[in-house]
Scaffold this motif. Structure first.
Motif, PDB file in Angstrom:
ATOM      1  N   GLY A 111       0.802  -1.224   0.000  1.00  0.00           N
ATOM      2  CA  GLY A 111       0.000   0.000   0.000  1.00  0.00           C
ATOM      3  C   GLY A 111       0.829   1.265   0.000  1.00  0.00           C
ATOM      4  O   GLY A 111       0.315   2.344   0.340  1.00  0.00           O
ATOM      5  N   PHE A 112       2.111   1.164  -0.377  1.00  0.00           N
ATOM      6  CA  PHE A 112       2.984   2.338  -0.407  1.00  0.00           C
ATOM      7  C   PHE A 112       3.585   2.529  -1.796  1.00  0.00           C
ATOM      8  O   PHE A 112       4.766   2.866  -1.933  1.00  0.00           O
ATOM      9  N   GLY A 113       2.762   2.315  -2.809  1.00  0.00           N
ATOM     10  CA  GLY A 113       3.229   2.440  -4.182  1.00  0.00           C
ATOM     11  C   GLY A 113       3.677   3.845  -4.533  1.00  0.00           C
ATOM     12  O   GLY A 113       4.497   4.035  -5.446  1.00  0.00           O
ATOM     13  N   GLU A 114       3.175   4.836  -3.813  1.00  0.00           N
ATOM     14  CA  GLU A 114       3.568   6.229  -4.067  1.00  0.00           C
ATOM     15  C   GLU A 114       4.837   6.606  -3.314  1.00  0.00           C
ATOM     16  O   GLU A 114       5.314   7.733  -3.394  1.00  0.00           O
ATOM     17  N   GLY A 115       5.343   5.629  -2.549  1.00  0.00           N
ATOM     18  CA  GLY A 115       6.548   5.904  -1.773  1.00  0.00           C
ATOM     19  C   GLY A 115       6.239   6.591  -0.459  1.00  0.00           C
ATOM     20  O   GLY A 115       5.067   6.800  -0.094  1.00  0.00           O
ATOM     21  N   PHE A 116       7.265   6.973   0.274  1.00  0.00           N
ATOM     22  CA  PHE A 116       7.102   7.668   1.557  1.00  0.00           C
ATOM     23  C   PHE A 116       8.439   8.302   1.935  1.00  0.00           C
ATOM     24  O   PHE A 116       9.443   8.102   1.251  1.00  0.00           O
ATOM     25  N   SER A 117       8.432   9.060   3.031  1.00  0.00           N
ATOM     26  CA  SER A 117       9.652   9.676   3.540  1.00  0.00           C
ATOM     27  C   SER A 117      10.085   8.970   4.818  1.00  0.00           C
ATOM     28  O   SER A 117       9.251   8.501   5.589  1.00  0.00           O
ATOM     29  N   MET A 118      11.379   8.922   5.027  1.00  0.00           N
ATOM     30  CA  MET A 118      11.901   8.274   6.223  1.00  0.00           C
ATOM     31  C   MET A 118      13.243   8.911   6.577  1.00  0.00           C
ATOM     32  O   MET A 118      13.769   9.731   5.814  1.00  0.00           O
ATOM     33  N   ASN A 119      13.767   8.530   7.727  1.00  0.00           N
ATOM     34  CA  ASN A 119      15.111   8.985   8.066  1.00  0.00           C
ATOM     35  C   ASN A 119      16.040   7.791   8.283  1.00  0.00           C
ATOM     36  O   ASN A 119      15.605   6.698   8.627  1.00  0.00           O
ATOM     37  N   ILE A 120      17.309   8.040   8.025  1.00  0.00           N
ATOM     38  CA  ILE A 120      18.373   7.068   8.308  1.00  0.00           C
ATOM     39  C   ILE A 120      19.315   7.724   9.307  1.00  0.00           C
ATOM     40  O   ILE A 120      19.925   8.756   8.997  1.00  0.00           O
ATOM     41  N   TRP A 121      19.410   7.155  10.495  1.00  0.00           N
ATOM     42  CA  TRP A 121      20.367   7.676  11.470  1.00  0.00           C
ATOM     43  C   TRP A 121      21.719   7.041  11.174  1.00  0.00           C
ATOM     44  O   TRP A 121      21.839   5.806  11.120  1.00  0.00           O
ATOM     45  N   ALA A 122      22.716   7.911  11.006  1.00  0.00           N
ATOM     46  CA  ALA A 122      24.060   7.442  10.675  1.00  0.00           C
ATOM     47  C   ALA A 122      24.962   7.579  11.895  1.00  0.00           C
ATOM     48  O   ALA A 122      25.101   8.673  12.455  1.00  0.00           O
ATOM     49  N   LEU A 123      25.553   6.480  12.291  1.00  0.00           N
ATOM     50  CA  LEU A 123      26.494   6.442  13.415  1.00  0.00           C
ATOM     51  C   LEU A 123      27.521   7.571  13.274  1.00  0.00           C
ATOM     52  O   LEU A 123      28.176   7.682  12.236  1.00  0.00           O
ATOM     53  N   PRO A 124      27.681   8.463  14.282  1.00  0.00           N
ATOM     54  CA  PRO A 124      28.580   9.617  14.121  1.00  0.00           C
ATOM     55  C   PRO A 124      30.040   9.321  14.398  1.00  0.00           C
ATOM     56  O   PRO A 124      30.877  10.207  14.255  1.00  0.00           O
ATOM     57  N   VAL A 125      30.358   8.115  14.865  1.00  0.00           N
ATOM     58  CA  VAL A 125      31.750   7.759  15.169  1.00  0.00           C
ATOM     59  C   VAL A 125      32.147   6.536  14.358  1.00  0.00           C
ATOM     60  O   VAL A 125      31.290   5.782  13.891  1.00  0.00           O
ATOM     61  N   GLN A 126      33.442   6.369  14.181  1.00  0.00           N
ATOM     62  CA  GLN A 126      33.923   5.179  13.476  1.00  0.00           C
ATOM     63  C   GLN A 126      33.890   3.990  14.411  1.00  0.00           C
ATOM     64  O   GLN A 126      34.323   4.080  15.546  1.00  0.00           O
ATOM     65  N   ARG A 127      33.373   2.892  13.949  1.00  0.00           N
ATOM     66  CA  ARG A 127      33.419   1.652  14.688  1.00  0.00           C
ATOM     67  C   ARG A 127      33.961   0.575  13.757  1.00  0.00           C
ATOM     68  O   ARG A 127      33.863   0.708  12.522  1.00  0.00           O
ATOM     69  N   PRO A 128      34.512  -0.512  14.301  1.00  0.00           N
ATOM     70  CA  PRO A 128      35.054  -1.551  13.428  1.00  0.00           C
ATOM     71  C   PRO A 128      34.015  -2.089  12.440  1.00  0.00           C
ATOM     72  O   PRO A 128      34.353  -2.396  11.290  1.00  0.00           O
ATOM     73  N   TYR A 129      32.778  -2.194  12.869  1.00  0.00           N
ATOM     74  CA  TYR A 129      31.746  -2.773  12.006  1.00  0.00           C
ATOM     75  C   TYR A 129      31.216  -1.786  10.975  1.00  0.00           C
ATOM     76  O   TYR A 129      30.554  -2.195  10.020  1.00  0.00           O
ATOM     77  N   ASN A 130      31.454  -0.490  11.149  1.00  0.00           N
ATOM     78  CA  ASN A 130      31.053   0.499  10.142  1.00  0.00           C
ATOM     79  C   ASN A 130      31.971   1.716  10.226  1.00  0.00           C
ATOM     80  O   ASN A 130      31.795   2.588  11.076  1.00  0.00           O
ATOM     81  N   PRO A 131      32.973   1.787   9.357  1.00  0.00           N
ATOM     82  CA  PRO A 131      33.949   2.877   9.446  1.00  0.00           C
ATOM     83  C   PRO A 131      33.439   4.214   8.950  1.00  0.00           C
ATOM     84  O   PRO A 131      34.050   5.245   9.236  1.00  0.00           O
ATOM     85  N   ASN A 132      32.335   4.252   8.196  1.00  0.00           N
ATOM     86  CA  ASN A 132      31.856   5.520   7.676  1.00  0.00           C
ATOM     87  C   ASN A 132      30.353   5.422   7.391  1.00  0.00           C
ATOM     88  O   ASN A 132      29.913   5.253   6.251  1.00  0.00           O
ATOM     89  N   ALA A 133      29.572   5.505   8.456  1.00  0.00           N
ATOM     90  CA  ALA A 133      28.117   5.335   8.323  1.00  0.00           C
ATOM     91  C   ALA A 133      27.493   6.477   7.512  1.00  0.00           C
ATOM     92  O   ALA A 133      26.509   6.281   6.796  1.00  0.00           O
ATOM     93  N   ARG A 134      28.059   7.650   7.619  1.00  0.00           N
ATOM     94  CA  ARG A 134      27.517   8.801   6.873  1.00  0.00           C
ATOM     95  C   ARG A 134      27.615   8.560   5.357  1.00  0.00           C
ATOM     96  O   ARG A 134      26.645   8.768   4.627  1.00  0.00           O
TER      97      ARG A 134
END
Length: 540
Positions: free
Chosen positions: A370-393
C-alpha cells in the motif's frame, strides 16, 4: 596523488592544530603510554554502558573478571577465579577465587583488605537484585545483563568460604560462562561501596571514581580532553611497565593519525579505511589486522509505521546493493554479511538465504504493502567510526540514492555521540546504521543482545523488535550443550530473521589496530576492546 603524499602535504596544518590544543601530551608521552581515543566514556563502570568507547576506557585497564578469553586461542582461562566446575545438576557453578589480589589504593580510597568472595557477591547482587542498596545507583540500568535476562538466570550467589563462591542458575544456560568472560562482567569492591555508604558520600562515586583490581588505577578525567591512569604497583599479575596511561580524546581520525605519526600518541583508535595504506607504508608505524567477530547492519524501528510491515522492510532491503556499499565504505576490509553471525562463528551457516539487490521487486512489494507512491523516512548514521562500520555517513548517502529509485525519500540524521545514543535508546529513529562487536565466541552473543524481546527494554535491540517464536528458539538453544543441536536451532532463528527482516545485515569487518613500532605486546582482541596491562614501550 597518493593518500600518503596528500597526508604529507597536510601534515604541517594538522601538526599546528595539534599543537594548539590546551592539553599537550608530548611530555606525558615520555613517561607513559598515550592512547588517542575517539570519545568520552559514558561511565567508568562497563556494567552500565555497552558502548565500545566506555569498554575501551575501562574494562581491561581498571578491572578484572572471574574468567576471560585468551585472545589467541579463544579458550576460557582463569582471571580472578583460578578454577571452576559445573555440578552434576547442570545449574550449579563453583569458582575458586585467586588470593592476594589487592584493590587500587588512591587519594580517595584506601582498601584495608584484598579481593575475596564478598566482592563477587556484591558485584552480582548489585545488577541482579532490584532491592540491593546499589542497584539504582547511576540509573539502575545494566543493558548487557538485561538483554540476556541474566538477573533471572542467576538464582543465587552464595559463599562457600572466603575464596570459594557458588552461583546457582534457575535453568541450564550453555552461554553462562561465556557471559562471565565478557567486558561487562567486571568485579567491583564491596569494601569501597561500604565506605561510601558509611561516610554518607555520593554512592555513584563507585562508577565515577572507580576502584578495581586491574593493571591501572584511575587518576583524573577531563571531558573532551583526556583520562589519566597511574600504574597499579601491586597488580597481581605484575605491574605494568609504563608509569602512566593517558587517553588523549581526539574525535577526528585524521588528527589521531597525525598525532600517531608525530609521536604524540603511541596507539590510535580506529584508523579510517583511507588511512590504512598510509599506516602500512610509514616506517615508524605498525598495523595489525584480524577478522572481526562483528556485524554492521541497518535496523528498522519496527514499532513505527510503515516499518512495522515486514513487506516494507523487505522492499527497503532489496532496494540497496550491498556490494556497492562494501566497495565504497570498507575498501576490501570486510566480507558481505548473509546474516548476523560472522564466518568465524562455529554456528555460521554458509547456505543461509539472504535478500539480494532487486529494485523491481522492491517496488512491487511497496505496491503490495500500500505504499506504491513511496514515503519519507530517516536514516540515522552512526557519528563515530566503529570496526563494524567505518563511515556510516557515506553509507547513508549511497543508500539515500538507492532508496530514491523506489520512491522513498530518505533524510540522513546524526548527532553528537552521547546525544545520538540517548535518542536512539528512546527509539526516536526510523532506521539506523549501527552494528555489534561480539563479547565472546558464543553465537548467542549476537542473537539475544541484538534481537530478543528483553533487549528491547535494555536498549540494545535497535530494531525495537519482539518476536516470541524467535525468543523461544533462542531459549531452546541455550538449554542444550550439544553444538550440533544448537547450530540447527540457530538456523531456525536465521529463517525467522530472513522472513521478518527487522534488520539488514551488511558486513563483517576486519579489526585494525595502529600503533608506533616502539610499542610492544599490544594484543588485538577479536571481541573488541583494548588491553594495555602487558604493554611496554621501547625507548627509541
Amino acid at each position: 596523488m597518493s593518500d600518503y603524499r596528500l597526508l604529507l602535504l597536510l601534515m604541517p596544518l594538522l601538526t599546528f592544530i595539534a599543537g594548539c590544543e590546551q592539553q599537550s601530551t608530548r611530555q606525558l608521552a615520555q613517561k607513559g603510554l598515550v592512547y588517542c581515543s575517539e570519545g568520552n566514556p559514558a561511565t567508568f563502570n562497563p556494567q552500565l554502558d555497552i558502548s565500545g568507547i566506555t569498554v575501551d576506557a575501562t574494562s581491561h585497564q581498571l578491572y578484572n573478571r572471574l574468567i576471560r578469553y585468551n585472545p589467541e586461542t579463544g579458550q576460557l582461562e582463569p582471571e580472578l577465579a583460578t578454577s571452576w566446575l559445573l555440578r552434576d545438576d547442570g545449574v550449579t557453578y563453583e569458582f575458586q577465587l585467586r588470593k592476594d589480589v589487592p584493590f587500587h589504593s588512591t587519594p580517595y580510597f584506601t582498601p584495608t583488605r584484598n579481593f575475596n568472595v564478598d566482592d563477587v557477591i556484591f558485584t552480582f547482587d548489585r545488577w541482579r537484585m532490584l532491592s540491593h542498596n546499589y542497584h539504582n545507583v547511576s540509573g539502575g540500568s545494566y543493558p548487557y545483563f538485561e538483554s540476556l535476562e541474566l538477573s533471572q538466570v542467576v538464582e543465587e550467589v552464595s559463599r562457600i568460604n572466603g575464596y570459594r563462591v557458588k552461583i546457582k542458575l534457575s535453568h541450564p544456560d550453555s552461554s553462562f560462562l561465556a557471559s562471565l568472560a565478557t567486558d561487562f562482567a567486571i568485579i567491583l569492591s564491596a569494601e569501597y561501596a561500604e565506605y561510601l555508604e558509611d561516610e554518607e558520600l555520593d554512592k555513584s562515586l563507585i562508577d565515577r571514581r572507580p576502584i578495581g583490581t586491574g593493571p591501572y588505577k584511575f587518576a583524573s578525567f577531563q571531558r573532551n580532553s583526556h583520562i589519566r591512569y597511574f600504574r597499579h604497583p601491586d597488580y597481581w599479575a605484575g605491574p605494568a611497565k609504563p608509569e602512566q596511561l593517558l587517553y588523549d580524546i581526539t574525535p577526528t581520525s585524521s588528527m589521531r593519525l597525525a598525532k600517531l605519526i608525530t609521536g604524540e600518541c603511541d596507539v590510535a583508535a580506529y584508523p579510517a579505511q583511507t588511512e590504512l595504506k598510509v599506516i602500512q607504508e610509514h616506517p615508524e608505524l605498525t598495523l595489525d589486522e584480524l577478522p572481526g567477530l562483528n556485524v554492521g547492519f541497518w535496523a528498522f524501528n519496527t514499532k513505527r509505521p510503515p516499518f512495522d510491515n515486514p513487506k516494507v522492510r523487505r522492499a527497503l532491503a532489496m532496494a540497496i546493493d550491498k556490494e556497492t556499499l562494501l566497495d565504497a565504505v570498507y575498501f576490501d576490509s570486510a566480507v558481505r554479511a548473509k546474516g548476523i553471525l560472522p564466518p568465524t562463528s562455529w554456528a555460521y551457516d554458509q547456505t543461509q538465504q539472504e535478500v539480494n539487490y532487486n529494485p523491481v521487486r522492491a517496488r512491487q512489494l511497496l505496491e503490495e504493502a500500500g505504499f506504491g507512491e513511496g514515503f519519507s523516512m530517516n536514516i540515522w548514521a552512526l557519528p563515530v567510526q566503529r570496526p563494524y562500520n567505518p563511515n556510516a555517513r557515506k553509507m547513508a548517502e549511497i543508500m539515500q540514492r538507492y532508496l530514491a529509485e523506489i520512491g522513498v525519500s530518505a533524510r540522513i540524521i546524526s548527532y553528537e555521540w552521547s546525544n545520538f545514543r540517548e535518542r536512539l535508546r528512546a527509539m526516536q529513529h526510523d532506521s539506523v546504521l549501527i552494528g555489534w562487536s561480539a563479547d565472546n565466541v558464543d553465537p548467542d552473543n549476537f542473537y539475544r543482545p541484538l534481537l530478543s524481546c528483553p533487549a528491547v527494554d535494555s536498549g540494545s535491540n535497535r530494531a525495537n523488535w519482539c518476536h516470541p517464536e524467535f525468543d523461544k528458539v533462542l531459549e531452546q538453544a541455550l538449554m542444550s550443550a550439544d553444538k550440533q543441536q544448537r547450530t540447527a536451532l540457530y538456523r531456525q532463528a536465521n529463517q525467522i530473521l530472513n522472513d521478518q527482516m527487522p534488520l539488514v545485515p551488511l558486513a563483517h569487518a576486519y579489526r585494525f589496530q595502529a600503533y608506533r613500532k616502539a610499542v610492544r605486546n599490544l594484543p588485538i582482541l577479536p571481541f573488541g576492546g583494548i588491553a594495555f596491562g602487558g604493554v611496554s614501550k621501547e625507548e627509541r
